[in-house]
Design an enzyme around this catalytic site. Structure first.
Site, PDB file in Angstrom:
ATOM      1  N   ASP A 299     -38.820 -56.832   3.732  1.00 11.75           N
ATOM      2  CA  ASP A 299     -39.686 -56.045   3.027  1.00 11.75           C
ATOM      3  C   ASP A 299     -38.441 -54.202   4.060  1.00 11.75           C
ATOM      4  O   ASP A 299     -39.132 -53.410   3.365  1.00 11.75           O
ATOM      5  CB  ASP A 299     -40.925 -55.690   4.510  1.00 11.75           C
ATOM      6  CG  ASP A 299     -40.266 -55.411   5.841  1.00 11.75           C
ATOM      7  OD1 ASP A 299     -40.980 -54.779   6.660  1.00 11.75           O
ATOM      8  OD2 ASP A 299     -39.781 -56.723   6.135  1.00 11.75           O
TER       9      ASP A 299
ATOM     10  N   ASP B 141     -35.378 -55.951   8.402  1.00 15.00           N
ATOM     11  CA  ASP B 141     -35.330 -57.107   9.215  1.00 15.00           C
ATOM     12  C   ASP B 141     -35.309 -58.399   8.227  1.00 15.00           C
ATOM     13  O   ASP B 141     -35.345 -58.841   6.870  1.00 15.00           O
ATOM     14  CB  ASP B 141     -36.794 -57.153   9.345  1.00 15.00           C
ATOM     15  CG  ASP B 141     -38.070 -57.142   8.865  1.00 15.00           C
ATOM     16  OD1 ASP B 141     -38.032 -57.110   7.720  1.00 15.00           O
ATOM     17  OD2 ASP B 141     -38.675 -56.457   9.358  1.00 15.00           O
TER      18      ASP B 141
ATOM     19  N   TYR C 157     -47.793 -54.700  10.467  1.00 12.73           N
ATOM     20  CA  TYR C 157     -47.918 -54.342   8.991  1.00 12.73           C
ATOM     21  C   TYR C 157     -49.928 -54.717   9.271  1.00 12.73           C
ATOM     22  O   TYR C 157     -50.633 -55.220   8.616  1.00 12.73           O
ATOM     23  CB  TYR C 157     -47.707 -54.720   7.793  1.00 12.73           C
ATOM     24  CG  TYR C 157     -46.538 -54.797   7.336  1.00 12.73           C
ATOM     25  CD1 TYR C 157     -46.236 -53.058   7.278  1.00 12.73           C
ATOM     26  CD2 TYR C 157     -45.090 -55.703   7.734  1.00 12.73           C
ATOM     27  CE1 TYR C 157     -44.926 -52.762   6.794  1.00 12.73           C
ATOM     28  CE2 TYR C 157     -44.018 -54.602   8.069  1.00 12.73           C
ATOM     29  CZ  TYR C 157     -43.240 -53.553   6.369  1.00 12.73           C
ATOM     30  OH  TYR C 157     -42.093 -52.900   6.800  1.00 12.73           O
TER      31      TYR C 157
ATOM     32  N   GLU D  46     -35.043 -46.211   9.128  1.00 13.14           N
ATOM     33  CA  GLU D  46     -34.922 -48.353   8.217  1.00 13.14           C
ATOM     34  C   GLU D  46     -35.694 -47.766   7.303  1.00 13.14           C
ATOM     35  O   GLU D  46     -35.761 -46.648   6.908  1.00 13.14           O
ATOM     36  CB  GLU D  46     -35.623 -48.884   9.352  1.00 13.14           C
ATOM     37  CG  GLU D  46     -35.354 -50.520   8.105  1.00 13.14           C
ATOM     38  CD  GLU D  46     -36.729 -51.153   9.029  1.00 13.14           C
ATOM     39  OE1 GLU D  46     -36.266 -52.101   9.660  1.00 13.14           O
ATOM     40  OE2 GLU D  46     -37.611 -50.445  10.640  1.00 13.14           O
TER      41      GLU D  46
END
Length: 500
Positions: free
Chosen positions: A90, A93, A242, A478
């Protein structure tokens, strides 16, 4: 204190500018001068980014342009005795979270459907990016009767390591929802993704398209038959990463809207009618889909003059009124540099998603010469497209820091992004395994990342237009698939010369 709009160019910066004016390249990254956005170049790079996020067995040759990436996650699904290889990590990571991945797939598909004719050679690349995740989502939906797999990889274990995807040996735990552990939110979004993707492939691959659509219908039926939030069913496996903060009603509306668009079946319009409307947000994201559903359903009200869908048009326009800075009902904060600012964590995800809705509603309004009012303010298509352009241009370097927030675009872009594969030496340069803890020497290094994740859009600047370019500052540094997934369509819109 707001950052100055003027900066002093160092000798190196001046040298880079000379290179740019000569149309030079450094490595395989073309340098494009900030202040004169090259939307076609940015479009190509925004799609190329997905090559760096791939999980599974990678293709060879030109089909895998991020050559510093290698195969990974080849045993995904084995703990459940199913094949769940493929899909995308995603963000920075090595976890596959299906809720944001499915949203990314839906937004890439919507971009291809709205702006495919503007994409030129990038349409095929976009279709390839959609297929990579849609095929994984198909596996998740069909591997075991009565179950929908919704993620691979223990996020709590993963986040304790700094390791290349190719080296990871953390638990590749498999997560699923079922009749006894429902997940209407992730199922509704999965149905939306499969339905939207089915439309993308309707002409180019009819058999694949039919499989996507038939699976979407089954997944949606599962979502409405067994209602509940996957956050409640899965707990710490998805929260706080999430969590479905908005609940699952928005995903049911979103899924029904996409299935209605794909099938024109009255079942889905009747289902939408039975829901009795939804919230009135001023945000659009992987979590909250209401605004996207309103804009999508507005097509029937504006293009087909179908009065049954007028309420969605009104909701879509109320959303726009909450975004426009000069609207009397605006509830949106802007930085001094002109960027939409919603939340401190990865703010550009909201910017790219909202911008997509601005461009798409502007396009819809232009097709029928439609306008609407925010109080006494008359809103034209150009008002929406101009605001959208300001956001896209800001991301590409027209901002107080004169920094492009897309890696590899422009001379000045983030060099220390929070991304494991980008920040660790590649297998080609360091074939020995780098373990869970050993990777942190690279995480804490002040050196630029050795591998350029071309096209990645990071979380972006803070509310004062500041950006530290610090790998440890994940909320700003990120990248994420859903940031890019929503940006692709807007870049295609402007690459096609749309300035209403």
């Amino acid at each position: 204190m707001a950052m100055s709009r003027t900066t002093t160019l160092s000798f190196f910066s001046l040298f880079i500018c000379v290179l740019i004016s000569l149309g030079s390249t450094i490595g395989n990254v073309q340098l494009v001068q900030a202040g004169n956005p090259n939307y076609r170049d940015a479009l190509a790079k925004s799609i190329l980014f997905f090559h760096g996020q791939r999980s599974g067995k990678l293709p060879s040759g030109a089909a895998q342009q991020m050559t510093w990436r290698s195969n990974s996650g080849l045993s995904d699904g084995r703990l459940a005795q199913v094949d769940l290889t493929g899909g995308y990590y995603d963000a920075g990571d090595n976890v596959k979270f299906n809720l944001p991945m499915a949203f990314t797939t839906t937004m890439l598909s919507w971009g291809a459907l709205e702006y495919g004719e503007k994409m030129g050679p990038q349409l095929a690349s976009t279709q390839e990016a959609i297929r990579w995740s849609a095929t994984y989502l198909l596996k998740c939906a069909t591997a075991t009767p009565g179950k929908l797999y919704v993620g691979v990889g223990d996020p709590n274990a993963d986040h304790k390591c700094w390791v290349r995807p190719e080296d990871m040996d953390q638990a590749r735990t498999v997560y699923s929802v079922s009749s006894s552990n429902p997940g209407s939110d992730v199922a509704g979004e999965t149905a939306a993704a499969l339905a939207a993707a089915s439309m993308v492939f309707r002409k180019v691959d009819p058999k694949y398209s039919a499989l996507l659509l038939s699976t979407a219908k089954k997944v949606f039926q599962f979502a409405i038959q067994y209602r509940g939030s996957y956050s409640d069913s899965l707990g710490s496996a998805v929260c706080p990463f999430y969590c479905s903060y908005s609940g699952f009603k928005d995903e049911l509306m979103w899924g029904a809207a996409w299935l209605l668009t794909a099938t024109n079946d009255a079942f889905y319009s009747n289902f939408l009618n039975s829901m009795g409307g939804g919230d009135s947000p001023d945000i659009f994201s992987w979590d909250n889909k209401y605004a996207g559903a309103y804009v999508l359903l507005s097509r029937k009200a504006i293009l087909s003059n179908d009065k049954k869908f007028d309420s969605y048009k009104q909701q879509a326009e109320q959303f726009m009124c909450r975004i426009l800075p000069n609207s009397p009902s605006s509830s949106t904060q802007y930085t001094q540099g002109g960027l939409i600012y919603k939340l401190p964590g990865s703010n550009l995800q909201y910017v790219t998603s909202i911008t997509f809705l601005l461009t798409t509603y502007s396009k819809l309004m232009s097709s029928t010469k439609h306008t609407f009012n925010c109080g006494n303010l008359v809103v034209t298509p150009s008002a929406l497209s101009s605001l959208a352009k300001r956001q896209v241009d800001y991301i590409l370097g027209e901002n107080p820091k004169r920094m492009s927030y897309m890696v590899g675009y422009g001379a000045n872009y983030p060099k220390r992004i929070h991304h494991r594969g980008s920040s660790l030496p590649s297998l080609a340069t360091h074939p020995q395994r780098i373990g869970c803890d050993a990777g942190f020497q690279f995480f804490y290094s002040s050196n630029p990342n050795p591998n350029i994740l071309v096209g990645a859009v990071v979380g972006g600047p803070d509310q004062n237009d500041g950006f530290p370019d610090d790998r440890n500052d994940y909320s700003h540094s990120e990248p994420a698939t859903y940031i890019n997934g929503a940006l692709v369509g807007s870049l295609a819109y402007f690459a096609g010369g749309n300035l209403n």
